[in-house]
Design an enzyme around this catalytic site. Structure first.
Site, PDB file in Angstrom:
ATOM      1  N   THR A   1       0.826  -1.208   0.000  1.00 48.24           N
ATOM      2  CA  THR A   1       0.000   0.000   0.000  1.00 48.24           C
ATOM      3  C   THR A   1       0.863   1.263   0.000  1.00 48.24           C
ATOM      4  O   THR A   1       0.376   2.334  -0.329  1.00 48.24           O
ATOM      5  CB  THR A   1      -0.924   0.025   1.242  1.00 48.24           C
ATOM      6  OG1 THR A   1      -0.155  -0.395   2.371  1.00 48.24           O
ATOM      7  CG2 THR A   1      -2.108  -0.909   1.071  1.00 48.24           C
ATOM      8  N   ASP A   2       2.153   1.122   0.379  1.00 48.40           N
ATOM      9  CA  ASP A   2       2.932   2.367   0.560  1.00 48.40           C
ATOM     10  C   ASP A   2       3.168   3.109  -0.750  1.00 48.40           C
ATOM     11  O   ASP A   2       3.178   4.336  -0.773  1.00 48.40           O
ATOM     12  CB  ASP A   2       4.247   2.138   1.348  1.00 48.40           C
ATOM     13  CG  ASP A   2       5.255   1.244   0.671  1.00 48.40           C
ATOM     14  OD1 ASP A   2       4.911   0.571  -0.321  1.00 48.40           O
ATOM     15  OD2 ASP A   2       6.418   1.213   1.148  1.00 48.40           O
TER      16      ASP A   2
ATOM     17  N   SER B   1      32.176  -4.834   4.538  1.00 52.55           N
ATOM     18  CA  SER B   1      31.002  -5.507   5.095  1.00 52.55           C
ATOM     19  C   SER B   1      31.442  -6.831   5.705  1.00 52.55           C
ATOM     20  O   SER B   1      31.936  -7.716   4.997  1.00 52.55           O
ATOM     21  CB  SER B   1      29.966  -5.770   3.991  1.00 52.55           C
ATOM     22  OG  SER B   1      29.108  -6.818   4.407  1.00 52.55           O
TER      23      SER B   1
ATOM     24  N   GLY C   1      17.895 -10.655   2.569  1.00 54.40           N
ATOM     25  CA  GLY C   1      16.959 -11.427   1.745  1.00 54.40           C
ATOM     26  C   GLY C   1      15.784 -11.993   2.521  1.00 54.40           C
ATOM     27  O   GLY C   1      14.972 -12.735   1.981  1.00 54.40           O
TER      28      GLY C   1
ATOM     29  N   LEU D   1      13.328  -8.329   5.957  1.00 54.47           N
ATOM     30  CA  LEU D   1      13.333  -7.497   7.172  1.00 54.47           C
ATOM     31  C   LEU D   1      14.088  -6.190   6.945  1.00 54.47           C
ATOM     32  O   LEU D   1      14.491  -5.519   7.880  1.00 54.47           O
ATOM     33  CB  LEU D   1      13.942  -8.272   8.346  1.00 54.47           C
ATOM     34  CG  LEU D   1      13.229  -9.587   8.709  1.00 54.47           C
ATOM     35  CD1 LEU D   1      13.912 -10.255   9.899  1.00 54.47           C
ATOM     36  CD2 LEU D   1      11.757  -9.349   9.038  1.00 54.47           C
ATOM     37  N   SER D   2      14.276  -5.853   5.680  1.00 58.94           N
ATOM     38  CA  SER D   2      14.811  -4.540   5.296  1.00 58.94           C
ATOM     39  C   SER D   2      16.235  -4.258   5.730  1.00 58.94           C
ATOM     40  O   SER D   2      16.546  -3.173   6.230  1.00 58.94           O
ATOM     41  CB  SER D   2      13.909  -3.418   5.812  1.00 58.94           C
ATOM     42  OG  SER D   2      12.718  -3.443   5.121  1.00 58.94           O
TER      43      SER D   2
ATOM     44  N   ASP E   1      10.045   1.226   4.537  1.00 57.38           N
ATOM     45  CA  ASP E   1      11.163   0.584   5.235  1.00 57.38           C
ATOM     46  C   ASP E   1      12.108   1.612   5.856  1.00 57.38           C
ATOM     47  O   ASP E   1      12.509   1.496   7.019  1.00 57.38           O
ATOM     48  CB  ASP E   1      11.947  -0.311   4.267  1.00 57.38           C
ATOM     49  CG  ASP E   1      11.045  -1.300   3.555  1.00 57.38           C
ATOM     50  OD1 ASP E   1       9.915  -1.505   4.011  1.00 57.38           O
ATOM     51  OD2 ASP E   1      11.474  -1.855   2.525  1.00 57.38           O
TER      52      ASP E   1
HETATM   53  C1  GLA Z   1       9.025  -3.918   0.212  1.00 56.11           C
HETATM   54  C2  GLA Z   1       9.207  -2.438  -0.076  1.00 56.11           C
HETATM   55  C3  GLA Z   1       8.232  -1.576   0.720  1.00 56.11           C
HETATM   56  C4  GLA Z   1       6.805  -2.090   0.570  1.00 56.11           C
HETATM   57  C5  GLA Z   1       6.740  -3.593   0.790  1.00 56.11           C
HETATM   58  C6  GLA Z   1       5.385  -4.156   0.493  1.00 56.11           C
HETATM   59  O1  GLA Z   1       9.392  -4.191   1.517  1.00 56.11           O
HETATM   60  O2  GLA Z   1      10.528  -2.052   0.216  1.00 56.11           O
HETATM   61  O3  GLA Z   1       8.350  -0.239   0.327  1.00 56.11           O
HETATM   62  O4  GLA Z   1       6.283  -1.738  -0.679  1.00 56.11           O
HETATM   63  O5  GLA Z   1       7.683  -4.293  -0.015  1.00 56.11           O
HETATM   64  O6  GLA Z   1       4.456  -3.688   1.410  1.00 56.11           O
END
Ligand code: GLA
Length: 387
Positions: A36-37, A68, A121, A124-125, A172
């Site tokens: 949705t973002d 890294s 991967g 979890l960003s 994220d």
């Molecule tokens: C990834 C993207 C976010 C968001 C999600 C789905 O994590 O980085 O910006 O779009 O997918 O909700």
């Protein structure tokens, strides 16, 4: 994490000298509000208790040297070439530095040592955390002008969009920077702006189970979903009288019955997901605040079903874990993040997590021959509040 050990590792790699400064930026779990973002909708993530650490030491060299630890890779970025892509993992760093440079900041040399607790991967960003820790650490270490919160978030998002080529939304980086202990961030991405919502998790734990199937191959599908949403907006504008829509989130749920039959089937599914998911986010935030976890849980299951059937971003591994949660009587579970692999989030009654996880892992292994990863997560402070 103890910073003494980190500093030692830095010095072993880069040599003795001025003590490095330590910064951290957390990963995030999205509680609800998926895909949705980038549709100007609502999302409800938390920053989590797993972070990317960056140790910074200024140098008088004409380059940035970056190591890294997780990848065991070392790269040099020449100051003259900051805005050139490296076509490797340093693009997250380059993207942020080049964003700072385009705000007329002068970037001088430094050494950067990275260690991540966030698995790559897993959805979890870790990439947003890398961008945010790079931005915060560089600004502080080089004593650059302070950047407004939303500008910093925007700059990190642009690094991902323009440098790395993943056309992701703002969630994220937002969560990694502005997350708060004990709270979820109810973000309205159309402004963007957010409210902190206390999570009434009494008696429950948040457990992430990672399929360990890397979601990165989903990049093409992710970008395709974005294009489909744009096509849907255009199609609605062409067939409907009245004010032009800017995004799918401008469609009210009462309008769905009138609009859905006019759209090509695939676009209709995408629209229905976005409009209903926005509604679920709003409801879930309210229930969370009141500690009504059973109701939140039902919304989690509904969100997952919609991502599977309408938005079509789930995978057999993700579906398996959510189905397992249901049969075990777990109050709520759903995929979290972009999908096509990555992680799931489960609302588990306190004290049951270990046994539940053991059973889930066994069944998952039997089905797919893979051992899933897992992390208990709790809402934590974002990078802004740390030093
Ligand atoms: C990834 C993207 C976010 C968001 C999600 C789905 O994590 O980085 O910006 O779009 O997918 O909700």
């Amino acid at each position: 994490m103890k910073t003494a050990g980190l500093k030692k590792s830095f010095e072993e790699f880069f040599g003795d000298g001025k003590e490095p400064e330590v910064y951290r930026a957390p990963g995030r779990v999205n509680l609800i509000g998926e895909h949705t973002d980038y549709n100007n909708g609502l999302v409800f993530p938390i920053a989590i208790n797993l972070s990317m650490y960056g140790l910074f030491r200024p140098t008088n060299k004409d380059k940035i040297r970056v190591y890294s630890e997780n990848l065991d890779k070392f790269e040099e970025i020449r100051l003259a070439n900051i805005s050139q892509r490296g076509d490797n993992w340093t693009d997250y760093v380059r993207g942020v530095l080049s964003g700072l440079e385009s705000q007329s900041e002068t970037i001088s040399g430094f050494d950067l040592y990275l260690r991540s607790e966030i698995p790559v991967g897993s959805g979890l960003s870790s990439s947003a955390a890398l961008e945010v820790v790079t931005a915060v650490g560089t600004i502080m270490t080089l004593d650059l002008d302070k950047v407004e919160d939303l500008d910093l978030i925007d700059l990190c998002q642009k690094a991902e969009n323009d440098f790395v080529g993943a056309n992701t939304g703002i969630m994220d980086q937002y969560a990694s920077y502005l997350g708060r202990e004990g709270a979820g961030l109810l973000i309205d991405t159309s402004e963007p702006s957010h409210k902190l919502v206390d999570l009434g998790l009494d008696g429950y734990e948040l457990l992430v189970i990672d399929t360990t199937v890397s979601h990165t191959h989903g990049n093409n599908e992710y970008n395709r979903r974005r294009r489909e949403c744009e096509r849907a907006v255009n199609a609605i504008n062409e067939t409907t009288e009245g004010e032009e829509l800017r995004s799918l989130s401008d469609v009210a749920s009462e309008e769905l019955d009138g609009i859905l039959p006019k759209l090509e089937e695939k676009l209709a599914k995408r629209l229905e997901h976005v409009v209903r998911e926005n509604e679920r986010v709003e409801k879930a935030a309210g229930f969370f605040q009141k500690g009504r976890i059973k109701e939140v849980g039902e919304l989690f299951y509904a969100s997952h079903a919609s991502l599977r059937d309408l938005y079509e971003v789930s995978s057999p591994e993700l579906d398996f874990l959510i189905e397992f949660a249901r049969t075990e009587g777990i109050p709520g579970a759903r995929m979290t993040g972009g999908g096509f692999g990555g992680s799931t989030i489960h609302l588990v009654p306190e004290g049951q997590a270990d046994e539940y996880l053991e059973n889930a892992s066994q069944e998952f292994e039997k089905e797919f021959g893979i051992t899933p990863g897992s992390f208990p997560v709790s809402p934590s402070d974002g990078a802004k509040f740390q030093n």
